[in-house]
Design an enzyme around this catalytic site. Structure first.
Site, PDB file in Angstrom:
ATOM      1  N   LYS A 175     -17.080   0.800  11.901  1.00 16.61           N
ATOM      2  CA  LYS A 175     -17.601   0.381  10.594  1.00 16.61           C
ATOM      3  C   LYS A 175     -16.818  -0.878  10.234  1.00 16.61           C
ATOM      4  O   LYS A 175     -15.715  -0.806   9.693  1.00 16.61           O
ATOM      5  CB  LYS A 175     -17.373   1.516   9.591  1.00 16.61           C
ATOM      6  CG  LYS A 175     -17.340   1.146   8.143  1.00 16.61           C
ATOM      7  CD  LYS A 175     -18.668   0.649   7.615  1.00 16.61           C
ATOM      8  CE  LYS A 175     -18.440   0.085   6.225  1.00 16.61           C
ATOM      9  NZ  LYS A 175     -17.936  -1.318   6.272  1.00 16.61           N
ATOM     10  N   GLU A 250      -3.627   2.038   8.279  1.00 17.51           N
ATOM     11  CA  GLU A 250      -2.869   0.772   8.248  1.00 17.51           C
ATOM     12  C   GLU A 250      -3.248   0.092   6.940  1.00 17.51           C
ATOM     13  O   GLU A 250      -4.365  -0.402   6.806  1.00 17.51           O
ATOM     14  CB  GLU A 250      -3.263  -0.120   9.438  1.00 17.51           C
ATOM     15  CG  GLU A 250      -3.056   0.496  10.803  1.00 17.51           C
ATOM     16  CD  GLU A 250      -1.590   0.573  11.193  1.00 17.51           C
ATOM     17  OE1 GLU A 250      -0.730   0.026  10.469  1.00 17.51           O
ATOM     18  OE2 GLU A 250      -1.297   1.193  12.224  1.00 17.51           O
ATOM     19  N   CYS A 284      -1.970  -8.424   5.903  1.00 16.46           N
ATOM     20  CA  CYS A 284      -1.244  -7.278   5.349  1.00 16.46           C
ATOM     21  C   CYS A 284       0.257  -7.495   5.419  1.00 16.46           C
ATOM     22  O   CYS A 284       0.996  -7.045   4.554  1.00 16.46           O
ATOM     23  CB  CYS A 284      -1.629  -6.013   6.117  1.00 16.46           C
ATOM     24  SG  CYS A 284      -1.403  -6.183   7.895  1.00 16.46           S
ATOM     25  N   GLU A 385      -0.230  -6.180  -4.304  1.00 13.62           N
ATOM     26  CA  GLU A 385      -0.626  -7.057  -3.197  1.00 13.62           C
ATOM     27  C   GLU A 385      -1.663  -8.068  -3.700  1.00 13.62           C
ATOM     28  O   GLU A 385      -2.704  -7.675  -4.231  1.00 13.62           O
ATOM     29  CB  GLU A 385      -1.234  -6.205  -2.082  1.00 13.62           C
ATOM     30  CG  GLU A 385      -1.555  -7.001  -0.845  1.00 13.62           C
ATOM     31  CD  GLU A 385      -2.230  -6.155   0.233  1.00 13.62           C
ATOM     32  OE1 GLU A 385      -3.137  -5.371  -0.095  1.00 13.62           O
ATOM     33  OE2 GLU A 385      -1.848  -6.291   1.411  1.00 13.62           O
TER      34      GLU A 385
HETATM   35  P1  NAD Z   1     -10.959  -2.270   1.948  1.00 12.47           P
HETATM   36  O1  NAD Z   1     -10.092  -1.070   1.863  1.00 12.47           O
HETATM   37  O2  NAD Z   1     -11.769  -2.643   0.778  1.00 12.47           O
HETATM   38  O3  NAD Z   1     -11.990  -2.136   3.157  1.00 12.47           O
HETATM   39  C1  NAD Z   1     -11.585  -1.851   4.471  1.00 12.47           C
HETATM   40  C2  NAD Z   1     -12.734  -1.161   5.206  1.00 12.47           C
HETATM   41  O4  NAD Z   1     -12.960   0.101   4.575  1.00 12.47           O
HETATM   42  C3  NAD Z   1     -14.066  -1.918   5.129  1.00 12.47           C
HETATM   43  O5  NAD Z   1     -14.787  -1.736   6.332  1.00 12.47           O
HETATM   44  C4  NAD Z   1     -14.772  -1.219   3.979  1.00 12.47           C
HETATM   45  O6  NAD Z   1     -16.182  -1.353   4.029  1.00 12.47           O
HETATM   46  C5  NAD Z   1     -14.331   0.219   4.203  1.00 12.47           C
HETATM   47  N1  NAD Z   1     -14.405   1.085   3.011  1.00 12.47           N
HETATM   48  C6  NAD Z   1     -14.437   0.727   1.708  1.00 12.47           C
HETATM   49  N2  NAD Z   1     -14.530   1.829   0.928  1.00 12.47           N
HETATM   50  C7  NAD Z   1     -14.531   2.893   1.748  1.00 12.47           C
HETATM   51  C8  NAD Z   1     -14.600   4.318   1.541  1.00 12.47           C
HETATM   52  N3  NAD Z   1     -14.691   4.841   0.314  1.00 12.47           N
HETATM   53  N4  NAD Z   1     -14.551   5.128   2.609  1.00 12.47           N
HETATM   54  C9  NAD Z   1     -14.433   4.615   3.867  1.00 12.47           C
HETATM   55  N5  NAD Z   1     -14.402   3.275   4.126  1.00 12.47           N
HETATM   56  C10 NAD Z   1     -14.447   2.424   3.080  1.00 12.47           C
HETATM   57  O7  NAD Z   1     -10.010  -3.473   2.403  1.00 12.47           O
HETATM   58  P2  NAD Z   1     -10.404  -4.999   2.611  1.00 12.47           P
HETATM   59  O8  NAD Z   1     -10.520  -5.651   1.299  1.00 12.47           O
HETATM   60  O9  NAD Z   1     -11.547  -5.117   3.569  1.00 12.47           O
HETATM   61  O10 NAD Z   1      -9.111  -5.518   3.397  1.00 12.47           O
HETATM   62  C11 NAD Z   1      -7.955  -5.935   2.764  1.00 12.47           C
HETATM   63  C12 NAD Z   1      -6.896  -4.856   2.793  1.00 12.47           C
HETATM   64  O11 NAD Z   1      -6.641  -4.456   4.133  1.00 12.47           O
HETATM   65  C13 NAD Z   1      -5.574  -5.336   2.264  1.00 12.47           C
HETATM   66  O12 NAD Z   1      -5.031  -4.379   1.404  1.00 12.47           O
HETATM   67  C14 NAD Z   1      -4.715  -5.483   3.505  1.00 12.47           C
HETATM   68  O13 NAD Z   1      -3.340  -5.375   3.267  1.00 12.47           O
HETATM   69  C15 NAD Z   1      -5.232  -4.395   4.349  1.00 12.47           C
HETATM   70  N6  NAD Z   1      -4.903  -4.627   5.765  1.00 12.47           N
HETATM   71  C16 NAD Z   1      -3.950  -3.854   6.352  1.00 12.47           C
HETATM   72  C17 NAD Z   1      -3.575  -4.102   7.666  1.00 12.47           C
HETATM   73  C18 NAD Z   1      -2.523  -3.267   8.346  1.00 12.47           C
HETATM   74  O14 NAD Z   1      -2.512  -3.248   9.577  1.00 12.47           O
HETATM   75  N7  NAD Z   1      -1.645  -2.590   7.637  1.00 12.47           N
HETATM   76  C19 NAD Z   1      -4.186  -5.134   8.383  1.00 12.47           C
HETATM   77  C20 NAD Z   1      -5.155  -5.893   7.749  1.00 12.47           C
HETATM   78  C21 NAD Z   1      -5.509  -5.632   6.425  1.00 12.47           C
END
Ligand code: NAD
Length: 497
Positions: A175, A250, A284, A385
């Site tokens: 996804k 993550e 991140c 963040e």
């Molecule tokens: P997000 O949590 O909004 O979305 C991440 C993924 O989850 C997307 O595919 C989204 O469609 C899906 N998603 C959203 N709601 C969901 C739900 N209720 N159930 C299941 N899946 C759902 O994050 P984002 O805005 O896409 O990405 C930014 C975030 O990701 C930042 O907080 C960043 O720090 C984090 N990030 C962490 C790492 C790491 O390795 N620790 C790496 C990259 C990004």
């Protein structure tokens, strides 16, 4: 760009999604890169059911590890053969500079190669026997596993989950983030071209709150590997708890980079800049809180700000660009709100803080390197963040003061330390609470080294040779070597004929 609607990969079929039609936009111009129909919940169910059938009947899980590894090596090779096309596609899908997307593609190829090797060299163990039996610890694939990924580094994040999951013998549903679906679709094509049986991989772009939720709740999904925001991660963890399903999460970060008074300043300036401003801070592990020894604070800030002012922000297709646009107009507004909040909390701007304008800047979602100071670590901009090119600089007095501030965060993903004194750096590195600590470097990654966060930054680890075990169930086997029947039963027989 073609107006043609891209098909999705669902249960071994390339066909249109049944959800709404939408476009993926190039953040540098706001123009569509590709049109597709999102998946809907019916598509999710079909993909998972198809993945389950492929897991049961394709023979993938039963292939010998070196046979599965051969397919993974081939995927790595195909990624390398198409590296430039993939890097250009990712640049368009999420607006990162081409130099960076080339590195992400190379990292994805390396990830498939690494987990191919991990797969064919994974050893199952004979454990010390404590009876008339031989005991073994072995690993089995789980079935259907889900990879849910964010928009900031698509192909690398997806490879990090898909490669170990397939190596372990599973089927995978991906996804991707709704706004960056193109690389996951392309990866699925390469997997099929490399000989992965059909149905073992599906790609379901669309709204996370609907599709990601449906995937996580589905009874046939045996594990979710998630990268994204902490709030979403906690939501997934709650669902997983009800299903007794393992997850890896993550999540976000607010990582400190620390400049001690004996640091090599050329290295520290370069490292701090790279840590926060590469990827426009949409990382991140961005080093978003800078702690500088008070005696060094002003001279260091002068050097840092002068160097940051020279960062080249602009067209991601230009080889010399260091920072591209932010992912979307909405995300840029969120970054702007944080800068305004920092100023309202008493912060002062040392650099940036104003949207870039003129020519190409008017079309894309650009925001300049921004440095704030005059804040304290407990204020919201130091605790939340921002996920953009915003650095908060904070002086510290001594090690106790530094540790109080640096460790005072809900997040604990990463940290950086700049010092010429290896003993001081070692001692501090052990006291900083974080999943990864970089000493005299920052934001360097190796697939061979586990990665993950503490506290609100996540659960579990990805990468590393043993990363493959995250996608396997452990099983203990006892092989009886008894010359006679088990004593209890035979004694019982003797007493009660
Ligand atoms: P997000 O949590 O909004 O979305 C991440 C993924 O989850 C997307 O595919 C989204 O469609 C899906 N998603 C959203 N709601 C969901 C739900 N209720 N159930 C299941 N899946 C759902 O994050 P984002 O805005 O896409 O990405 C930014 C975030 O990701 C930042 O907080 C960043 O720090 C984090 N990030 C962490 C790492 C790491 O390795 N620790 C790496 C990259 C990004």
């Amino acid at each position: 760009m073609t107006e043609q609607t891209l098909p999705l990969c669902i249960a071994g079929q390339w066909r249109l999604g049944r959800g709404e039609r939408y476009a993926s936009y190039y953040p540098a111009t706001g123009e569509p890169v590709a049109w597709l129909n999102a998946a809907n919940v019916e598509d999710v169910n079909e993909a998972i059911e198809g993945a389950h059938q492929a897991f049961l009947h394709s023979g993938w899980a039963q292939r010998k590890p070196h046979e599965r590894a051969a397919v993974l090596y081939r995927i790595a090779q195909l990624i390398r053969e198409q590296a430039e096309e993939l890097a250009q596609l990712q640049r368009q899908d999420n607006g990162k500079p081409i130099g960076e997307t080339r590195n992400l593609v190379a990292s994805a190829a390396g990830t498939f190669q690494f987990f191919a090797a991990a797969c064919e060299t994974l050893e199952e163990t004979i454990t010390p026997s404590r009876g008339d039996f031989v005991t073994m610890s072995v690993y089995e694939p789980m079935g259907v596993v889900a990879a849910i990924t964010p928009w900031n580094s698509p192909i690398a994040s997806e490879a990090q989950k898909v490669a170990p999951a397939l190596a372990a013998g599973n089927a995978v549903v991906i996804k991707p983030a709704e706004i960056t679906p193109l690389l996951a679709l392309q990866l699925a094509r390469l997997c099929e071209e490399a000989g992965l049986p059909k149905g073992l991989i599906s790609v379901l772009p669309g709204k996370g709150s609907v599709l990601g939720d449906a995937i996580t709740r589905h009874p046939l999904v045996k594990r979710v590997s998630f990268t994204g925001g902490t709030r979403t991660g906690k939501h997934i963890a709650h669902i997983a708890a009800d299903k007794m399903m393992p997850v890896s999460l993550e999540l976000g970060g607010k990582s400190p980079t620390i400049v001690l008074d004996d640091a090599d300043l050329d290295h520290a300036v370069a490292g701090v800049l790279y840590g926060i401003f590469s990827s426009s801070g949409e990382a991140c592990i961005a080093g978003s809180r800078l702690f500088v020894a008070r005696a060094l604070y002003e001279p260091f800030m002068l050097r840092l700000c002068a160097a940051a002012a020279n960062i080249k922000v602009g067209n991601p297709a230009d080889e010399t660009t260091q920072m591209g646009p932010l992912i979307s107009a909405a995300h840029r507004e969120s970054v702007e709100r944080y800068v305004a909040l920092g100023l309202s909390e008493g912060g002062r701007l040392r650099l940036g803080g104003q949207r870039l304008t003129g020519d190409e800047y008017d079309k894309g979602f650009y925001y300049p390197p921004t440095i704030l100071e005059g804040l304290s670590n407990d204020q919201r901009v130091c605790q939340e963040e921002i996920f953009g090119p915003v650095l908060i600089a904070l002086p510290f007095d001594d090690e106790a003061d530094l540790l109080d501030q640096a460790n005072d965060s809900l997040y604990a993903l990463a940290a950086g330390i700049w010092s010429r004194d290896y003993k001081r750096a070692w001692s501090l590195g052990r006291k900083i609470q974080a999943g990864t600590v970089w000493i005299n470097t920052y934001k360097q990654f190796s697939i061979s080294t586990p990665f993950g966060g503490w506290r609100d930054s996540g659960l579990g680890r990805e990468k590393g040779r043993l990363g493959i075990l995250q996608y396997m169930e452990q099983k203990s086997l006892y092989w009886g070597m008894n010359e006679r029947p088990l004593a209890w039963a035979s004694e019982h027989r003797e007493v009660a004929p």
